[in-house]
Design a protein around this motif. Structure first.
Motif, PDB file in Angstrom:
ATOM      1  N   LYS A 180      24.643  47.547  29.726  1.00 56.56           N
ATOM      2  CA  LYS A 180      24.044  48.573  28.861  1.00 56.56           C
ATOM      3  C   LYS A 180      22.533  48.384  28.717  1.00 56.56           C
ATOM      4  N   GLU A 181      22.087  47.125  28.544  1.00 56.54           N
ATOM      5  CA  GLU A 181      20.640  46.907  28.396  1.00 56.54           C
ATOM      6  C   GLU A 181      19.906  47.225  29.688  1.00 56.54           C
ATOM      7  N   ALA A 184      19.466  50.870  29.734  1.00 58.11           N
ATOM      8  CA  ALA A 184      18.433  51.238  28.754  1.00 58.11           C
ATOM      9  C   ALA A 184      17.036  50.957  29.309  1.00 58.11           C
ATOM     10  N   HIS A 188      13.968  53.636  30.213  1.00 59.40           N
ATOM     11  CA  HIS A 188      12.599  53.451  29.721  1.00 59.40           C
ATOM     12  C   HIS A 188      11.588  53.409  30.862  1.00 59.40           C
ATOM     13  N   ALA A 200      13.909  45.283  22.560  1.00 59.50           N
ATOM     14  CA  ALA A 200      15.368  45.210  22.442  1.00 59.50           C
ATOM     15  C   ALA A 200      15.771  44.206  21.380  1.00 59.50           C
ATOM     16  N   THR A 241       9.911  52.357  23.597  1.00 60.51           N
ATOM     17  CA  THR A 241      11.353  52.553  23.422  1.00 60.51           C
ATOM     18  C   THR A 241      11.933  51.394  22.629  1.00 60.51           C
ATOM     19  N   PHE A 243      15.499  49.605  21.694  1.00 65.91           N
ATOM     20  CA  PHE A 243      16.902  49.517  22.101  1.00 65.91           C
ATOM     21  C   PHE A 243      17.661  48.675  21.086  1.00 65.91           C
ATOM     22  N   ASP A 245      21.059  47.184  20.490  1.00 61.98           N
ATOM     23  CA  ASP A 245      22.344  46.856  21.083  1.00 61.98           C
ATOM     24  C   ASP A 245      23.344  46.496  19.982  1.00 61.98           C
ATOM     25  N   ILE A 283      17.247  54.143  21.891  1.00 60.37           N
ATOM     26  CA  ILE A 283      18.457  54.017  22.697  1.00 60.37           C
ATOM     27  C   ILE A 283      19.344  53.002  21.979  1.00 60.37           C
ATOM     28  N   THR A 284      20.587  53.368  21.729  1.00 63.40           N
ATOM     29  CA  THR A 284      21.509  52.454  21.072  1.00 63.40           C
ATOM     30  C   THR A 284      22.685  52.165  21.993  1.00 63.40           C
ATOM     31  N   ALA A 285      23.426  51.112  21.655  1.00 65.66           N
ATOM     32  CA  ALA A 285      24.599  50.750  22.452  1.00 65.66           C
ATOM     33  C   ALA A 285      25.683  50.211  21.541  1.00 65.66           C
TER      34      ALA A 285
END
Length: 458
Positions: A180-181, A184, A188, A200, A241, A243, A245, A283-285
């Motif tokens: 996922k990262e 992301a 970006h 992040a 950005t 992120f 997580d 951006i989320t996860a």
């Protein structure tokens, strides 16, 4: 909106401090002042100053001493020396200690002061940006970094190509270790914000108070241990950005604060009253079903709708086995170069064993395994016998669970094998929910995250 540059003016003459405060304030800068060296160092340690305007000769601690101390605290800060008794020798000393420039007092031409300040800040911010880009150079990504030839991965690659140029909020969902990262970062790096920072944070691995201070930042003295004013991730990600997580690991209280920041695009550091603007792409996860978290009352429904603008579902590796060989070869090439080893390729037997394995830790587990194999292999092709026993089935879950299988191992290896399999089994039972796994195992969540990372399970 970018944050206002902060300038610290240090001079024992009240007239100079007042003059520069008025001039620099009119130019849009935040200005701090100090009357001597000790006060300057205290304020510098407690602030996030971008530029220091420092008098050369002051009672007690002189300017060169202050300059030396400031550069020890932050080598990147720009410092302009000021003096009414300037000599070439003093200027040379200051430059050698890291001063950016030298201004003579009294200031007969304020335009010169303004230009010098603007040039110093411009060069400082350019240097900061170059340093950041250099740090990220080895991590710079293209769409090629998202490896996969399965239909599922091709759909994801096509989707992130469409999403990257936009500024919409993205929610990534998938099991731990699915990449996922990486996705992301790829979004970006291929967005209009690529030249700014990608910040992040793993929400699930931090306590509520630590996550709050990490995101919002804090003023000196805001809480026990806050010895220096520190910018938070909301501020650091301005223009870039952010992120988040494992966003389901946040508390309801912090979710409320996050929702307010997303709605108003403003935040306040802990211990402060000043509202600061920020502009970042979010951006989320998550690695657990969001609908279940909402139904259980652990996640705010309004925040979910705010972050679920563009959802991207990332399938686990066991559901796209056609990608395993491709990923294994990709990691083999990377670690051969990184470790300087002449090993490989994988034999058909090794690839077959990897494709048959479940990979509960997904891509990250595969990556860690390939690195281990490359590190331990002397030379030549990599066969199934070179892979860890649990991958080939020689020491898999069924065999390793039998007490007699441990007696052939050294104690530490037997202990770690059991621990990895135990944690893997618990995670499977709770569908990857780390908080639930921590409750069942009795391991503190932060410690469990460390073990997951150690065993390539996250």
């Amino acid at each position: 909106m970018e944050k206002r540059p902060v300038i610290l003016v240090v001079d024992d003459e009240g007239y100079t401090r007042k003059l520069l405060s008025k001039l620099l304030g009119s130019l849009g800068y935040d200005v701090l002042t100090a009357v001597d060296g000790p006060e300057a160092l205290r304020k510098f340690e407690a602030s996030v100053a971008d530029l220091v305007m420092l008098d050369q000769r002051m009672p007690g601690m002189d300017g060169l001493t202050v300059l030396r101390r400031i550069k020890e605290l932050d080598p990147a800060v720009a410092v302009i020396m000021m003096t009414g008794y300037g000599t070439v020798e003093e200027a040379v000393k200051a430059m050698k200690l890291g001063a950016y420039d030298y201004l003579a007092k009294p200031f007969d031409n304020v335009d010169e002061v303004e230009l010098t300040v603007k040039r110093a800040l411009k060069d400082k911010f350019l240097s900061d940006e170059n340093r950041y880009l250099k740090e990220r150079l080895d991590e710079s990504l293209s769409f090629d970094a998202v490896v996969g030839r399965s239909k599922a991965m091709r759909r994801i690659i096509d989707l992130i190509k469409k999403v990257a140029p936009l500024d919409s909020t993205v929610l990534l969902h998938g099991e731990t270790g699915t990449g996922k990262e990486l996705i992301a970062q790829t979004i970006h790096q291929n967005s209009p914000r690529a030249s700014r920072r990608f910040v992040a944070v793993n929400c699930g691995s931090l306590s509520e108070s630590l996550l709050e201070s990490t995101l919002f930042g804090y003023e000196k003295g805001a809480f026990t241990g806050a010895v220096k004013t520190t910018t938070g991730y909301f501020e650091a990600a301005d223009g870039g950005t952010l992120f988040l997580d494992e966003i389901t690991g946040t508390s309801l209280k912090l979710q409320t604060s996050l929702l307010r920041v997303l709605q108003e695009r403003e935040f306040t550091r802990l211990g402060d009253t000043v509202r600061r603007k920020t502009d970042f792409r979010l951006i989320t996860a998550a690695n657990v079903p969001m609908e279940e978290e909402i139904a259980a009352g652990r996640f705010r429904e309004d925040l979910y709708y705010r972050i679920n603008v563009i959802p991207i579902e990332i399938p686990p590796l066991r559901e796209r086995r056609e990608d395993i060989a491709l990923l294994a070869r990709y990691f083999l090439d990377r670690f051969r170069e990184k470790l300087g080893k002449d090993v490989g390729p994988f034999t058909a037997g090794a690839l077959a064993a990897m494709e048959a394995y479940e990979w509960r830790g997904n891509v990250r587990e595969l990556e860690n395994m390939v690195e281990r194999v490359v590190a331990l292999k002397g030379s030549g092709p990599i066969d199934a016998a070179d892979l860890p026993p649990h991958v080939t089935g020689r020491g898999g879950a069924q065999d390793a669970a039998a007490p007699e299988s441990y007696s052939a191992m050294p104690f530490q290896e037997a202990k770690e094998t059991f621990e990895r399999l135990y944690i893997e089994d618990v995670l499977k039972r709770v569908d990857g929910n780390v908080s639930k796994a921590a409750e069942i195992t009795g391991i503190r969540r932060q410690n469990l995250y460390l073990k997951l990372k150690k065993y390539g399970l996250r």
